[in-house]
Design a protein around this motif. Sequence first.
Motif, mmCIF file in Angstrom:
data_model
loop_
_atom_site.group_PDB
_atom_site.id
_atom_site.type_symbol
_atom_site.label_atom_id
_atom_site.label_comp_id
_atom_site.label_asym_id
_atom_site.label_seq_id
_atom_site.Cartn_x
_atom_site.Cartn_y
_atom_site.Cartn_z
ATOM 1 N N PRO A 135 0.883 -1.005 -0.051
ATOM 2 C CA PRO A 135 -0.273 0.014 0.081
ATOM 3 C C PRO A 135 0.915 1.244 -0.017
ATOM 4 O O PRO A 135 2.025 1.274 0.514
ATOM 5 N N ALA A 136 0.278 2.286 -0.797
ATOM 6 C CA ALA A 136 1.192 3.632 -0.726
ATOM 7 C C ALA A 136 1.355 4.148 0.543
ATOM 8 O O ALA A 136 2.678 4.833 0.583
ATOM 9 N N ALA A 137 0.872 3.898 1.762
ATOM 10 C CA ALA A 137 1.182 4.358 3.046
ATOM 11 C C ALA A 137 2.611 3.756 3.437
ATOM 12 O O ALA A 137 2.986 4.310 4.305
ATOM 13 N N VAL A 138 3.132 2.700 2.747
ATOM 14 C CA VAL A 138 4.244 2.294 3.323
ATOM 15 C C VAL A 138 5.583 3.304 3.028
ATOM 16 O O VAL A 138 6.363 3.244 3.651
ATOM 17 N N GLU A 139 5.145 4.332 2.253
ATOM 18 C CA GLU A 139 6.135 5.391 1.832
ATOM 19 C C GLU A 139 6.316 6.541 3.207
ATOM 20 O O GLU A 139 7.106 7.401 3.147
ATOM 21 N N LYS A 140 5.342 6.392 3.967
ATOM 22 C CA LYS A 140 5.010 7.441 4.998
ATOM 23 C C LYS A 140 6.216 7.247 6.313
ATOM 24 O O LYS A 140 6.790 6.061 6.362
ATOM 25 N N THR A 156 12.992 25.500 -7.053
ATOM 26 C CA THR A 156 12.947 24.675 -5.886
ATOM 27 C C THR A 156 12.814 23.273 -6.318
ATOM 28 O O THR A 156 12.257 23.003 -7.332
ATOM 29 N N SER A 157 12.845 22.426 -5.172
ATOM 30 C CA SER A 157 12.701 21.038 -5.529
ATOM 31 C C SER A 157 11.110 20.777 -5.911
ATOM 32 O O SER A 157 10.657 19.776 -6.624
ATOM 33 N N ALA A 158 10.117 21.530 -5.029
ATOM 34 C CA ALA A 158 8.558 21.586 -5.442
ATOM 35 C C ALA A 158 8.624 21.803 -7.056
ATOM 36 O O ALA A 158 7.947 21.081 -7.754
ATOM 37 N N ASP A 159 9.322 22.944 -7.529
ATOM 38 C CA ASP A 159 9.215 22.984 -9.080
ATOM 39 C C ASP A 159 9.568 21.794 -9.890
ATOM 40 O O ASP A 159 8.998 21.493 -10.811
ATOM 41 N N ILE A 160 10.743 21.171 -9.635
ATOM 42 C CA ILE A 160 11.288 20.083 -10.083
ATOM 43 C C ILE A 160 10.160 18.844 -10.276
ATOM 44 O O ILE A 160 9.988 18.375 -11.335
ATOM 45 N N GLU A 161 9.668 18.659 -9.131
ATOM 46 C CA GLU A 161 8.630 17.395 -9.091
ATOM 47 C C GLU A 161 7.294 17.754 -9.764
ATOM 48 O O GLU A 161 6.887 16.983 -10.157
ATOM 49 N N TYR A 162 7.066 19.157 -9.614
ATOM 50 C CA TYR A 162 5.616 19.450 -10.344
ATOM 51 C C TYR A 162 5.879 19.078 -11.666
ATOM 52 O O TYR A 162 4.899 18.695 -12.526
ATOM 53 N N PRO A 173 -1.516 8.372 -4.810
ATOM 54 C CA PRO A 173 -1.246 8.240 -3.314
ATOM 55 C C PRO A 173 0.281 8.001 -2.987
ATOM 56 O O PRO A 173 0.551 8.309 -1.749
ATOM 57 N N ARG A 174 0.861 7.250 -3.605
ATOM 58 C CA ARG A 174 2.506 7.223 -3.179
ATOM 59 C C ARG A 174 3.006 8.179 -3.236
ATOM 60 O O ARG A 174 3.935 8.446 -2.405
ATOM 61 N N TRP A 175 2.985 9.075 -4.228
ATOM 62 C CA TRP A 175 3.534 10.329 -4.121
ATOM 63 C C TRP A 175 3.151 11.399 -3.125
ATOM 64 O O TRP A 175 3.895 12.191 -2.451
ATOM 65 N N ASP A 176 1.677 11.162 -2.911
ATOM 66 C CA ASP A 176 1.357 11.882 -1.634
ATOM 67 C C ASP A 176 1.941 11.475 -0.376
ATOM 68 O O ASP A 176 2.506 12.321 0.532
ATOM 69 N N ALA A 177 2.440 10.205 -0.291
ATOM 70 C CA ALA A 177 2.900 9.743 1.019
ATOM 71 C C ALA A 177 4.221 10.232 1.105
ATOM 72 O O ALA A 177 4.761 10.292 1.937
ATOM 73 N N LEU A 178 4.897 10.443 -0.248
ATOM 74 C CA LEU A 178 6.464 10.677 -0.156
ATOM 75 C C LEU A 178 6.379 12.057 -0.245
ATOM 76 O O LEU A 178 7.593 12.642 -0.096
ATOM 77 N N GLY A 179 5.450 12.998 -0.028
ATOM 78 C CA GLY A 179 5.617 14.431 -0.061
ATOM 79 C C GLY A 179 5.921 15.068 -1.620
ATOM 80 O O GLY A 179 6.471 16.160 -1.497
ATOM 81 N N ILE A 180 5.582 14.117 -2.596
ATOM 82 C CA ILE A 180 5.906 14.871 -3.973
ATOM 83 C C ILE A 180 4.621 15.499 -4.531
ATOM 84 O O ILE A 180 3.718 15.047 -4.777
#
Length: 540
Positions: free
Chosen positions: A157-162, A480-486, A520-527
Amino acid sequence: MRRNRRTTPRTARVLGSLLLVAAAGAFTVGAAPAPPKTAPAPPRTAAVPLDRVVPAPASVTPGGAPYRLTRATAVRVDGPAAVRRVGAYLTGILRPSTGYPLPLTDGGSGGIRLHLEKGDYGAEGYRLRSAPSGVTLTAGTPAGLFHGVQTLRQLLPAAVEKRTVQHQSWEIAGGTIEDRPRYAYRGAMLDVARHFFTVAQVERYIDQLALYKVNELHLHLSDDQGWRIAITSWPRLADYGGATEVGGGEGGSYTQADYRRIVSYAASRYVEVVPEIDMPGHTNAALASYARLDCDGVAPPRYTGTEVGFSSLCVSKDVTYAFVNDVVKELAALTPGRYLHIGGDEAHSTSHADYVTFMDRVQPIVAGYGKTVIGWHQLTGAHPAEGALAQYWGLDDTSAAEKEQVARAARAGTGLILSPADRVYLDMKYTKDTRIGLTWAGLVEVRRSYDWDPGAYLPGAPAAAIKGVEAPLWSETLKTSADIEYMAFPRLPGAAELGWSPAATHDWNGYKVRLAAQGPRWDALGIGYYRSPQVPWPHG
């Protein structure tokens, strides 16, 4: 044509580290206030189907009951120290979210086993078998095991990345995956020259690349706007030439220790660093640092704009080749990987004759220090060295003559890395309303980025000449890293799939469903990612 028939071009800086924090120690569920002393069972979570993985595996055979991780699960490793390191990486991902101790052991039975054996796995392939008795990852190399771990992550499950304990069950669907890559070169480029990105930001991006089995990180270390790597024999390159960036910021540069740290971190994720020193054009930062590299002996001012094609090393001066030799010598000594990228695009201020002369003199320097040349596809207009790779960044509508020049070189033995700008340049806007990015190659939504076949893309180029795919990220508009990820997500996984998965698995309708499951995995990873309307993301 890499950027714009008119102006502009590339991208990025990078990331920090995600997957490392291994929170050891057991987790105990608090008892209910009344007599039952046993903790309630965690809520069950349906196992992720084997066919939801990105990149798509070569072969998937679902069947049988799942394996469930519990407090008793151990990670068993056998083989050299590198296998144990892959096991430690896996436990570092699993412990924080599960709360389980997950001891790393070389004995026992059941649990998760990482096993090396001879077989038809190639340099990076693996087999994953899951059953109620345990999960076994088998490969011929530690790299194969590492890639198998990325698949294993996606089967949980995606929550494993938290990074905090999640109260749920952890099941891995039953069945077998047999997998190996289509292409050996599966790359992503980060432009740290237009805007500088710190070591931690680059490491963060490396972790994100590794999740999708990308194995090459191309670092664009120099351009008109900044020089980003310390060269001991030419210290002003970094000290002066690195002290600015697009828009006039303070810029920055990597010490040689910084660069070694990036290389080492990438290697721990089975990612090879490909350094690029762009030349003879895109060299204003170098010319501003050392006037003698310019034909008139006058240093230009440092540049903070985004135009291209106006700078050139002086091809007729011997000092130019002394400079190139010194830079290549130091960079080669710092880089254990096979490749050194010499740029070579948009040299509009260099005559064709001078361009050919320059490339004829520089390529042997690179070879002399044990590296294989990579150059942008304009290199095919000169004399590509034996074994050199040309990186194609043209468009679907690039002229037939230019495409034929590249295809002709491929037929003569030059390998190709495909990076068509209107397909996999990650800095292109998704839509006209995208808040950052460029548009010179067009608007590139997620489907367009994915929906092409590298093996049949370039007319007249033999399929065997295609060595891989790379997704460049230029950083004119990224800070920023946020720019990269988006900008990278959700397009980067598609480029990774084009490089890894068999052509027969490429299907947009199936892919968009698998891609949606990554959200959901990216959400858990903060991406932070672009929620393309072309993708059926969960929860609206």
